[in-house]
Design a protein around this motif. Sequence first.
Motif, PDB file in Angstrom:
ATOM      1  N   LYS A 335      14.343  72.539   4.540  1.00 36.03           N
ATOM      2  CA  LYS A 335      13.875  71.316   3.908  1.00 36.03           C
ATOM      3  C   LYS A 335      14.918  70.212   4.057  1.00 36.03           C
ATOM      4  CE  LYS A 335      11.384  73.914   0.363  1.00 36.03           C
ATOM      5  NZ  LYS A 335      11.280  74.202  -1.100  1.00 36.03           N
ATOM      6  N   SER A 336      14.400  68.996   4.069  1.00 39.80           N
ATOM      7  CA  SER A 336      15.309  67.842   4.059  1.00 39.80           C
ATOM      8  C   SER A 336      15.795  67.619   2.635  1.00 39.80           C
ATOM      9  CB  SER A 336      14.580  66.602   4.575  1.00 39.80           C
ATOM     10  OG  SER A 336      13.462  66.308   3.750  1.00 39.80           O
ATOM     11  N   ARG A 337      17.054  67.294   2.504  1.00 40.37           N
ATOM     12  CA  ARG A 337      17.658  67.113   1.189  1.00 40.37           C
ATOM     13  C   ARG A 337      18.707  66.013   1.282  1.00 40.37           C
ATOM     14  NH1 ARG A 337      20.762  72.706   0.190  1.00 40.37           N
ATOM     15  NH2 ARG A 337      21.715  71.465  -1.472  1.00 40.37           N
ATOM     16  N   GLU A 353      19.438  61.816   4.422  1.00 39.24           N
ATOM     17  CA  GLU A 353      18.822  63.129   4.437  1.00 39.24           C
ATOM     18  C   GLU A 353      19.678  64.063   5.276  1.00 39.24           C
ATOM     19  OE1 GLU A 353      14.878  62.880   5.837  1.00 39.24           O
ATOM     20  OE2 GLU A 353      14.086  61.905   4.037  1.00 39.24           O
ATOM     21  N   CYS A 354      19.895  65.281   4.752  1.00 41.61           N
ATOM     22  CA  CYS A 354      20.671  66.300   5.459  1.00 41.61           C
ATOM     23  C   CYS A 354      19.837  67.570   5.572  1.00 41.61           C
ATOM     24  CB  CYS A 354      21.979  66.591   4.718  1.00 41.61           C
ATOM     25  SG  CYS A 354      23.138  65.194   4.729  1.00 41.61           S
ATOM     26  N   ASN A 355      20.268  68.442   6.436  1.00 36.67           N
ATOM     27  CA  ASN A 355      19.545  69.697   6.666  1.00 36.67           C
ATOM     28  C   ASN A 355      20.444  70.901   6.412  1.00 36.67           C
ATOM     29  OD1 ASN A 355      21.259  69.466   8.803  1.00 36.67           O
ATOM     30  ND2 ASN A 355      19.705  69.698  10.395  1.00 36.67           N
ATOM     31  N   GLU A 364      11.539  75.815   4.773  1.00 35.12           N
ATOM     32  CA  GLU A 364      10.390  74.912   4.701  1.00 35.12           C
ATOM     33  C   GLU A 364       9.108  75.730   4.819  1.00 35.12           C
ATOM     34  OE1 GLU A 364       8.581  72.283   3.710  1.00 35.12           O
ATOM     35  OE2 GLU A 364      10.074  70.985   4.692  1.00 35.12           O
ATOM     36  N   TYR A 442      15.747  69.649  11.891  1.00 31.34           N
ATOM     37  CA  TYR A 442      15.506  70.549  10.767  1.00 31.34           C
ATOM     38  C   TYR A 442      15.175  71.971  11.211  1.00 31.34           C
ATOM     39  CZ  TYR A 442      15.355  66.250   8.088  1.00 31.34           C
ATOM     40  OH  TYR A 442      15.690  65.053   7.515  1.00 31.34           O
ATOM     41  N   ASN A 471      23.689  73.271  11.670  1.00 32.12           N
ATOM     42  CA  ASN A 471      23.699  71.904  11.154  1.00 32.12           C
ATOM     43  C   ASN A 471      25.003  71.191  11.479  1.00 32.12           C
ATOM     44  OD1 ASN A 471      25.371  73.373   9.526  1.00 32.12           O
ATOM     45  ND2 ASN A 471      24.208  73.024   7.629  1.00 32.12           N
TER      46      ASN A 471
END
Length: 792
Positions: A335-337, A353-355, A364, A442, A471
Amino acid sequence: MIANAMWYKTEDNVEQTTVVNLGIVSFTLHELYVSTMTSLCVLPVNVLLIQLFNRCKEKKQPGKNSVYAAAKEDARSLLTKTRSSSQFLPHGFVYVAWSVLVLTCCVSAFFTILYSLEWGPEKANAWLKTFLMSFVQDVFVVQPVKILALSALVSFVCKKAAVVSTRDDFVRQHVDVVDSSSSEGGLFAWISRRAAMRVAKQQLHMVLSKHHQSDAESQKERKKKEETRKQTDNVIQEVVGFVLIVMLLLVVANGGTNVYSHHAYNTLGGIFQTGFDQIQTADDYWSWARDVLVPGLFQEQHYNGDKLGWRRKRFISDAVSYRIGAARFKQIRVKSRSCGFHQRYTSLFLNQECNSGNSFSDGETRDFLPGWRLLSSSNSSEDFPEQSPWTYQIPDSGGELPVIADIATYGSGGYVAGVGRNKDAALAVIADLKEADWIDRYTRAVVVEFTVYNANINFFSTMSYTVEFLNMGGAVSSLSIRTYRLHRFVGPAGYIILALHILYVACFLYTLYREAKLMKEQGKRYCRQPWNLLEIVNILVSFIAFAVFAVDYITSRNTLDKLLHHHEWSKFISFDLAFFWNQVFVWTVATVAFINILKFLCLLRFNPLMSVLMTSLRRMLPEVAGFAVYFTFLFLSFVQLGHLVFGLKIQEYSTIAASGKSLFLCALGSFNFDEILSASRIIGPLFLYAYLCIVFIIIINILLAIINDALVVMRGFTPPPEHREILDELWKRLSNFLGLANSAIREDDMLASERLDDRLTRLDLLTRAMKERQVAENVMRSYYQAYGLPRK
């Protein structure tokens, strides 16, 4: 020789051969047929010759004057009394037997020469080499082992009955002699010899008094020897039972393996390995899938350019592995966070946004539109097909296992895209996914999965090529090839394996009954012995193995039924559960085999050296336990230090577990000094030298001092006397069985024992006769006194 020549090279004419694999022994059914027919051809001639020689009477020997020789001959005649009744042919038939033997050899040699002339020099020489090798193996290996095994079995079964029957005949013979001698001459003639018998009676009472004095000691000695013999018999039965059960268990455990399965593992791994380890980006991954994966999965033509038929197109490029179902791509996304950076750097990042994250909770599970666009309120996931690469798919009823990779472990669900049924369809799928940017920032991992079946070795292989996109940039590739066998009982060899499974279950039930009976007899004392506790663990693990075998069989049948009934070759079929329970069964059977082989250490308790060693281990257990605690904390401190100092630069120290493994190998002398030096030129050598000096020199020497101290204390330890007596009895039996003991000493001991038994029997019978005569004298004395008759 003639029987060997009759079936030499006949397997070349057999169209199909079935190989039976029983652990370390492998043979074909044709070889079994040839060995059976060869034995049937040789058996009648051998039986005829043996019977002719055995049925002939022995040649009479001239008499000997020596008293010792006469006693020796009487003992030998007594032992061979039962054998002489079966020798009904005259001694002259020995020459007939020798004539038949010479005639058989000449006829066999004649036909062997004819076979060699028919074959020619090349085949004849090859047959001669084969025959000489098999002859040497038969003479020096097979026949001695067979004779030893049969002799041990026959002697164990028939020895006690033969000894008892011989002793009964011996006593019965002397009883008949005494009874007949007592009835000669009448009653009054017998009474008239009472004066002479009184002197003999006095001497007899003296002998009896000495005999009764030593009888208590001899009774204890005989009882002790009898107990030692019983314990020795129990040890022999225990050894033979252990050997048979372990051999049977090893055959059962190795029935699902193949000696060439590792070649299949290496071959399958090399087909798709080209360029797989160099994948770092999404473009590298699609290039590998287009240039290596698809040509390996879909073979369009032979190496010479000829096109393949539709059946042969189901095989991958090695031409022996058949595709089961279809291959597929599976993607695991996160998920993007929001990024957790400092507020000072907020203006530097327009997109916050980080992954980050690799756990199951970060995965996800939402459905998307093509291009990973979120679903709007006007459309839903029901407007798109279920097998869309943009729709999250959950395995049916937990039929798939989590994906285990190098960096992390991922769930069984994901976004799935089928590879296609042929090469063109696969290339089109790859092009569409690449065009739609299916792998993006992602994407955490992409897995290619497919299953093949090799009918030549009856093995399934599930292959998983996983690429983890980190990442922090870059990618880590990992390969998993799981080879297993689902069809255990196939063909004639399968019936043999099934019979051995049933036989092992019967042996296990007998062991369970024996241990339950022993537990009932001993009560709490049973659980105080360590080897009994190991037997309890063995029984529990065996029960687990039976249950796992049932689950494995049911799961395998369900998976194969799904494959046969659906007939959807474009659909991926997961064999994860079948493989999992197959491996669990292999692990449990391996554990049972390990425990049963470990129980052989219990048999070494009779060895004085092993007894001292085991006692020393028990004595130094408290000191070693305290040392282990001290060493554990010291070792963990170095593990943590190595991880913190070198974890960012050296892969071997990147995690706590990897750091512990590296330091353990370092203590064994396996380390890369240049890599540690390049990571830190000052701290690296200091860390390595300190670890080696403290752990390898000081700590290890302390452990050796503890062991040496325990051995010095136990130097004067003497094993229990019953262990030494059992060991001596075993060695005596083995020496007598193998003929290592002196035959003259054995024969003299046998004669001395028989003379002693003879004298004791005569003494017993004479005592009984004296008591009867004393009663008769009292009767006659009262008769004379009653009628006033004068005594004669």
